[in-house]
Design an enzyme around this catalytic site. Structure first.
Site, PDB file in Angstrom:
ATOM      1  CB  THR A  93      36.118  38.628  31.925  1.00  0.00           C
ATOM      2  OG1 THR A  93      37.181  37.674  31.999  1.00  0.00           O
ATOM      3  CG2 THR A  93      36.038  39.183  30.522  1.00  0.00           C
ATOM      4  CD  GLU A 110      34.224  33.097  27.255  1.00  0.00           C
ATOM      5  OE1 GLU A 110      34.010  32.357  28.237  1.00  0.00           O
ATOM      6  OE2 GLU A 110      35.258  33.763  27.114  1.00  0.00           O
TER       7      GLU A 110
HETATM    8  N1  LIG Z   1      33.747  26.127  33.753  1.00  0.00           N
HETATM    9  C1  LIG Z   1      34.197  27.285  34.199  1.00  0.00           C
HETATM   10  N2  LIG Z   1      35.518  27.536  34.200  1.00  0.00           N
HETATM   11  C2  LIG Z   1      36.015  28.709  34.671  1.00  0.00           C
HETATM   12  N3  LIG Z   1      35.252  29.678  35.212  1.00  0.00           N
HETATM   13  C3  LIG Z   1      33.919  29.492  35.230  1.00  0.00           C
HETATM   14  C4  LIG Z   1      33.338  28.299  34.714  1.00  0.00           C
HETATM   15  N4  LIG Z   1      31.991  28.421  34.857  1.00  0.00           N
HETATM   16  C5  LIG Z   1      31.750  29.597  35.444  1.00  0.00           C
HETATM   17  N5  LIG Z   1      32.912  30.255  35.676  1.00  0.00           N
HETATM   18  C6  LIG Z   1      33.045  31.574  36.312  1.00  0.00           C
HETATM   19  O1  LIG Z   1      33.634  32.457  35.367  1.00  0.00           O
HETATM   20  C7  LIG Z   1      34.487  33.391  36.010  1.00  0.00           C
HETATM   21  C8  LIG Z   1      35.850  33.295  35.360  1.00  0.00           C
HETATM   22  O2  LIG Z   1      35.736  33.699  34.033  1.00  0.00           O
HETATM   23  P1  LIG Z   1      36.533  34.956  33.534  1.00  0.00           P
HETATM   24  O3  LIG Z   1      36.323  36.079  34.511  1.00  0.00           O
HETATM   25  O4  LIG Z   1      36.152  35.162  32.123  1.00  0.00           O
HETATM   26  O5  LIG Z   1      38.025  34.456  33.702  1.00  0.00           O
HETATM   27  P2  LIG Z   1      39.054  34.027  32.633  1.00  0.00           P
HETATM   28  O6  LIG Z   1      39.690  35.304  32.228  1.00  0.00           O
HETATM   29  O7  LIG Z   1      40.057  33.182  33.297  1.00  0.00           O
HETATM   30  O8  LIG Z   1      38.257  33.331  31.581  1.00  0.00           O
HETATM   31  C9  LIG Z   1      34.534  33.008  37.476  1.00  0.00           C
HETATM   32  O9  LIG Z   1      33.627  33.842  38.177  1.00  0.00           O
HETATM   33  C10 LIG Z   1      34.032  31.573  37.485  1.00  0.00           C
HETATM   34  O10 LIG Z   1      33.386  31.213  38.680  1.00  0.00           O
HETATM   35  N1  LIG Z   2      38.063  40.418  24.837  1.00  0.00           N
HETATM   36  C1  LIG Z   2      37.795  40.006  26.189  1.00  0.00           C
HETATM   37  C2  LIG Z   2      38.716  38.866  26.533  1.00  0.00           C
HETATM   38  C3  LIG Z   2      38.621  38.379  27.957  1.00  0.00           C
HETATM   39  O1  LIG Z   2      39.587  37.351  28.133  1.00  0.00           O
HETATM   40  P1  LIG Z   2      39.739  36.583  29.523  1.00  0.00           P
HETATM   41  O2  LIG Z   2      40.766  35.530  29.260  1.00  0.00           O
HETATM   42  O3  LIG Z   2      40.187  37.577  30.515  1.00  0.00           O
HETATM   43  O4  LIG Z   2      38.386  36.008  29.846  1.00  0.00           O
HETATM   44  C4  LIG Z   2      38.057  41.213  27.103  1.00  0.00           C
HETATM   45  O5  LIG Z   2      39.122  41.801  26.967  1.00  0.00           O
HETATM   46  O6  LIG Z   2      37.191  41.557  27.902  1.00  0.00           O
END
Ligand SMILES: Nc1ncnc2c1ncn2[C@@H]1O[C@H](COP(=O)(O)OP(=O)(O)O)[C@@H](O)[C@H]1O
Ligand SMILES: N[C@@H](CCOP(=O)(O)O)C(=O)O
Length: 293
Positions: free
Chosen positions: A168, A120
């Site tokens: 995020t 994360e």
């Molecule tokens: N294995 C993975 N699966 C999903 N997203 C990934 C992964 N590795 C890197 N990323 C990157 O993480 C970001 C998505 O994560 P995030 O913004 O936290 O979305 P979510 O809320 O769906 O978790 C994108 O920019 C994506 O390219």
């Molecule tokens: N607590 C985090 C949770 C982000 O969740 P995601 O599913 O959007 O990756 C935040 O609120 O930033």
């Protein structure tokens, strides 16, 4: 080879920013790992074109490094990236469980939480554990500095995912840096109500406990149609509605009998705002599962 399925998750649940999370019984990512001299990554499935295969930029690369477990890692994405449904956490959790098994590291699911949270940090800048905890352990989870508490909750949910991308990292920039004492009192009251509701498997209490005046209003502005979708879901019987994780998904809690009506109302309201969307009729589910090893 080891194959693991890890579920989508919904973090925050309104009043529990960076603390509360639930595992959803669908969708999910599936991760296959094989021993190798160095880590290589292949990604297929939903939104795979937006996901880097460079181990320094993919969450599973950070997990492999944290476990000192180089592998060829194949990720079949079922959880769309930047969805607010813990897409990166599903991959991180699945990789942590799979690599722990592949290399016989012997870590418990609780011990894998900080390992998966390293993934994360790669994408959001912070190793928040509120998605990886439920993805690993299942149920409703409370993740704090002291560790994770879990409740085997059973609550019907609708997760409505619009075709909008909210990263995020960007959504963390709009979080207010402080809150008034009145808002803190409100949040504590709602969060406590929600936790009691999860323990009692009471969808009315969980829905009432999701109300949040601090983080959610700032994030709602990033989601076209959010207020209409929320109102429509409540009118259709939802007991509470909030932004799922950092958005753009919207999470509704309801009684099982109202789930189809709530999902339909949310989709119709997004459609009226000219936003295409899909709805997952789901419930609080299990954590990562080893398929084959
Ligand atoms: N294995 C993975 N699966 C999903 N997203 C990934 C992964 N590795 C890197 N990323 C990157 O993480 C970001 C998505 O994560 P995030 O913004 O936290 O979305 P979510 O809320 O769906 O978790 C994108 O920019 C994506 O390219
Ligand atoms: N607590 C985090 C949770 C982000 O969740 P995601 O599913 O959007 O990756 C935040 O609120 O930033």
């Amino acid at each position: 080879m080891v194959t693991v399925r890890a579920p989508a998750t919904s973090a925050n649940l309104g009043s529990g920013f960076d603390v509360f999370g639930v595992a959803l019984d669908r969708p999910a990512d599936i991760v296959h790992v094989e021993r190798a001299d160095r880590t290589t990554i292949e990604v297929t499935g939903v939104g795979s074109q937006y996901i880097p295969t460079d181990p320094d930029r993919n969450v599973v690369g950070a997990v492999a490094e944290a476990l000192d477990a180089p592998a060829h890692i194949r990720i079949d994405k079922g959880v769309r990236p930047s969805s607010g449904l813990g897409s990166s956490a599903a991959s991180s959790a699945a990789a942590a469980v799979a690599l722990n098994e592949l290399y016989d590291r012997g870590l418990s699911r609780e011990e894998l939480v900080p390992v998966a949270a390293e993934g994360e940090a790669v994408v959001s800048g912070e190793a928040h554990a509120d998605n990886v905890a439920p993805a690993l352990l299942g149920g409703f989870t409370v993740a704090t500095d002291e560790g994770v508490t879990t409740v085997d909750a059973d609550i019907p949910l609708v997760a409505c995912l619009p075709e909008i991308a909210v990263s995020t990292r960007d959504a963390r920039r709009v979080v207010p840096s402080d809150a008034s004492i009145e808002d803190m009192v409100h949040t504590v009251g709602r969060a406590a109500t929600l936790a009691v509701g999860m323990c009692r498997r009471d969808a009315d209490l969980v829905g009432a406990g999701m109300d949040d005046r601090v983080v959610t209003p700032a994030r709602a502005k990033l989601i076209n149609g959010y207020h209409d979708v929320r109102e429509a879901a409540l009118a259709a019987g939802a007991t509470g509605v909030t932004v799922s994780g950092a958005g753009p998904s919207v999470l509704g809690v309801c009684q099982a009998a109202d789930r189809t009506r709530v999902a339909g109302a949310m989709l119709e309201a997004f459609d009226e705002a000219d936003v295409a969307a899909r709805a997952y009729k789901t419930r609080v589910g299990r954590g990562a599962e080893v398929f084959e090893s």
